[in-house]
Design an enzyme around this catalytic site. Structure first.
Site, mmCIF file in Angstrom:
data_model
loop_
_atom_site.group_PDB
_atom_site.id
_atom_site.type_symbol
_atom_site.label_atom_id
_atom_site.label_comp_id
_atom_site.label_asym_id
_atom_site.label_seq_id
_atom_site.Cartn_x
_atom_site.Cartn_y
_atom_site.Cartn_z
ATOM 1 N N ASP A 48 -32.804 10.077 40.440
ATOM 2 C CA ASP A 48 -31.822 10.336 41.486
ATOM 3 C C ASP A 48 -31.515 9.048 42.256
ATOM 4 O O ASP A 48 -32.391 8.457 42.866
ATOM 5 C CB ASP A 48 -32.367 11.408 42.426
ATOM 6 C CG ASP A 48 -31.328 11.911 43.418
ATOM 7 O OD1 ASP A 48 -30.259 11.296 43.534
ATOM 8 O OD2 ASP A 48 -31.599 12.934 44.077
ATOM 9 N N ARG A 49 -30.254 8.631 42.210
ATOM 10 C CA ARG A 49 -29.821 7.430 42.930
ATOM 11 C C ARG A 49 -29.790 7.641 44.435
ATOM 12 O O ARG A 49 -29.714 6.684 45.204
ATOM 13 C CB ARG A 49 -28.407 7.003 42.473
ATOM 14 C CG ARG A 49 -28.346 6.309 41.104
ATOM 15 C CD ARG A 49 -28.527 7.242 39.963
ATOM 16 N NE ARG A 49 -27.610 8.372 40.045
ATOM 17 C CZ ARG A 49 -27.865 9.587 39.534
ATOM 18 N NH1 ARG A 49 -29.010 9.840 38.937
ATOM 19 N NH2 ARG A 49 -26.983 10.564 39.626
ATOM 20 N N CYS A 83 -20.181 6.327 37.915
ATOM 21 C CA CYS A 83 -21.043 6.697 39.042
ATOM 22 C C CYS A 83 -20.993 5.564 40.037
ATOM 23 O O CYS A 83 -21.375 4.431 39.710
ATOM 24 C CB CYS A 83 -22.489 6.934 38.586
ATOM 25 S SG CYS A 83 -23.638 7.261 39.963
ATOM 26 N N ASN A 84 -20.491 5.834 41.230
ATOM 27 C CA ASN A 84 -20.349 4.788 42.237
ATOM 28 C C ASN A 84 -21.695 4.234 42.685
ATOM 29 O O ASN A 84 -21.909 3.020 42.693
ATOM 30 C CB ASN A 84 -19.597 5.337 43.451
ATOM 31 C CG ASN A 84 -18.141 5.643 43.170
ATOM 32 O OD1 ASN A 84 -17.263 4.819 43.403
ATOM 33 N ND2 ASN A 84 -17.857 6.844 42.681
ATOM 34 N N THR A 85 -22.601 5.124 43.051
ATOM 35 C CA THR A 85 -23.887 4.701 43.621
ATOM 36 C C THR A 85 -24.677 3.833 42.660
ATOM 37 O O THR A 85 -25.327 2.862 43.064
ATOM 38 C CB THR A 85 -24.714 5.933 44.019
ATOM 39 O OG1 THR A 85 -23.913 6.817 44.793
ATOM 40 C CG2 THR A 85 -25.942 5.533 44.815
ATOM 41 N N ALA A 86 -24.607 4.150 41.364
ATOM 42 C CA ALA A 86 -25.376 3.409 40.362
ATOM 43 C C ALA A 86 -24.895 1.979 40.190
ATOM 44 O O ALA A 86 -25.581 1.164 39.550
ATOM 45 C CB ALA A 86 -25.333 4.148 39.027
ATOM 46 N N THR A 125 -21.948 8.538 48.825
ATOM 47 C CA THR A 125 -23.343 8.531 49.239
ATOM 48 C C THR A 125 -23.609 7.301 50.106
ATOM 49 O O THR A 125 -22.797 6.369 50.160
ATOM 50 C CB THR A 125 -24.269 8.484 48.023
ATOM 51 O OG1 THR A 125 -24.129 7.194 47.388
ATOM 52 C CG2 THR A 125 -23.926 9.576 47.024
ATOM 53 N N LYS A 162 -22.708 19.418 42.140
ATOM 54 C CA LYS A 162 -23.502 19.078 40.964
ATOM 55 C C LYS A 162 -24.106 20.337 40.340
ATOM 56 O O LYS A 162 -24.306 20.407 39.121
ATOM 57 C CB LYS A 162 -24.618 18.087 41.337
ATOM 58 C CG LYS A 162 -24.145 16.660 41.550
ATOM 59 C CD LYS A 162 -25.313 15.770 41.943
ATOM 60 C CE LYS A 162 -24.914 14.310 42.080
ATOM 61 N NZ LYS A 162 -24.608 13.671 40.786
ATOM 62 N N CYS A 193 -17.295 9.077 45.274
ATOM 63 C CA CYS A 193 -18.325 9.815 44.546
ATOM 64 C C CYS A 193 -17.590 10.572 43.459
ATOM 65 O O CYS A 193 -16.575 11.223 43.735
ATOM 66 C CB CYS A 193 -19.076 10.764 45.473
ATOM 67 S SG CYS A 193 -20.232 11.838 44.600
#
Length: 233
Positions: A48-49, A83-86, A125, A162, A193
């Site tokens: 989980d990011r 995936c933005n956060t990744a 996020t 999700k 996101c």
């Protein structure tokens, strides 16, 4: 011939499938053979990011690096990651694969600047917001975000999406959060996101609406079909 695209996916699966649908839709093709060859690692097991505890999620970079190396070994010539956060692990992904990674955050920030906006709202996020703050600041743009409790409410909604909640209630809640950013002064809005566009569209927003995943899909088409060069490594 087009460049072979490697996609680091599964974060989450529904958002990845949405990205692939956009990739297919934007490819100018008259037959199967005109489409881009895509190598996909749809891996929902990436840590989980967004994990809140200190150090949690730190293993995501190692898993993403392994995925990127596998895609390179399979023949991918350029990478994308919906995936933005990744994207916090972008440098590690490039080093592990030796391949260029099409920058999702940078593409959305550029599109926001192109609207003429000075203050940009981002639904994302905390990790993604940190990245967007840096990219937007580099272009002289301000970032508008939800407040503390509302950001926590956004995260709760994100995890519901999700889990498969695409209900009218989820759509209403996401539209409400977008409206809060506009009321706070956002002159453009980025869905930062990849789950957000599953329940939010430009019809719900009264300022220019930028779907980072949609923009990424369009740029993947341009790069893979060699309408523009791949990013430098």
């Amino acid at each position: 011939m087009s460049l072979i695209l490697g996609v680091l996916g599964g974060m989450g699966p529904a958002a990845t499938l949405d990205f692939l649908g956009k990739l297919q839709a934007y490819t100018p093709a008259q037959r199967d053979q005109d489409h881009i060859r895509v190598l996909m690692d749809l891996n929902p097991q990436v840590p989980d990011r967004n994990a809140p505890s200190p150090g949690a999620g730190a293993g995501a970079g190692d898993v993403l690096a392994e995925m990127a190396g596998g895609l390179a070994g399979g023949g991918a010539e350029v990478l994308a990651m919906p995936c933005n956060t990744a994207h916090a692990h972008a440098d590690l992904i490039v080093r592990a694969s030796g391949l260029p990674l099409i920058d999702m955050i940078g593409g959305a920030a550029k599109a926001a600047a192109d609207t003429g906006a000075h203050r940009v709202g981002v639904l994302g996020t905390k990790g993604a917001l940190k990245l967007y703050r840096e990219y937007l600041a580099a272009r002289g743009l301000g970032l508008v975000t939800l407040g503390g409790e509302r950001q926590e409410a956004f995260m709760a909604l994100l995890y519901r999406i999700k889990g498969g909640d695409l209900s009218s209630r989820a759509r209403s809640e996401m539209a409400g959060m977008a409206g809060e950013l506009v009321a706070a002064g956002a002159e453009a809005l980025i869905a930062g996101c990849t789950e957000a566009p599953l329940v939010l569209s430009s019809d719900d927003v009264q300022v220019p609406f930028l779907d980072a995943g949609d923009l990424l899909a369009r740029r993947c088409v341009d790069i893979c079909l060699e309408f523009e060069p791949p990013p430098p490594i």
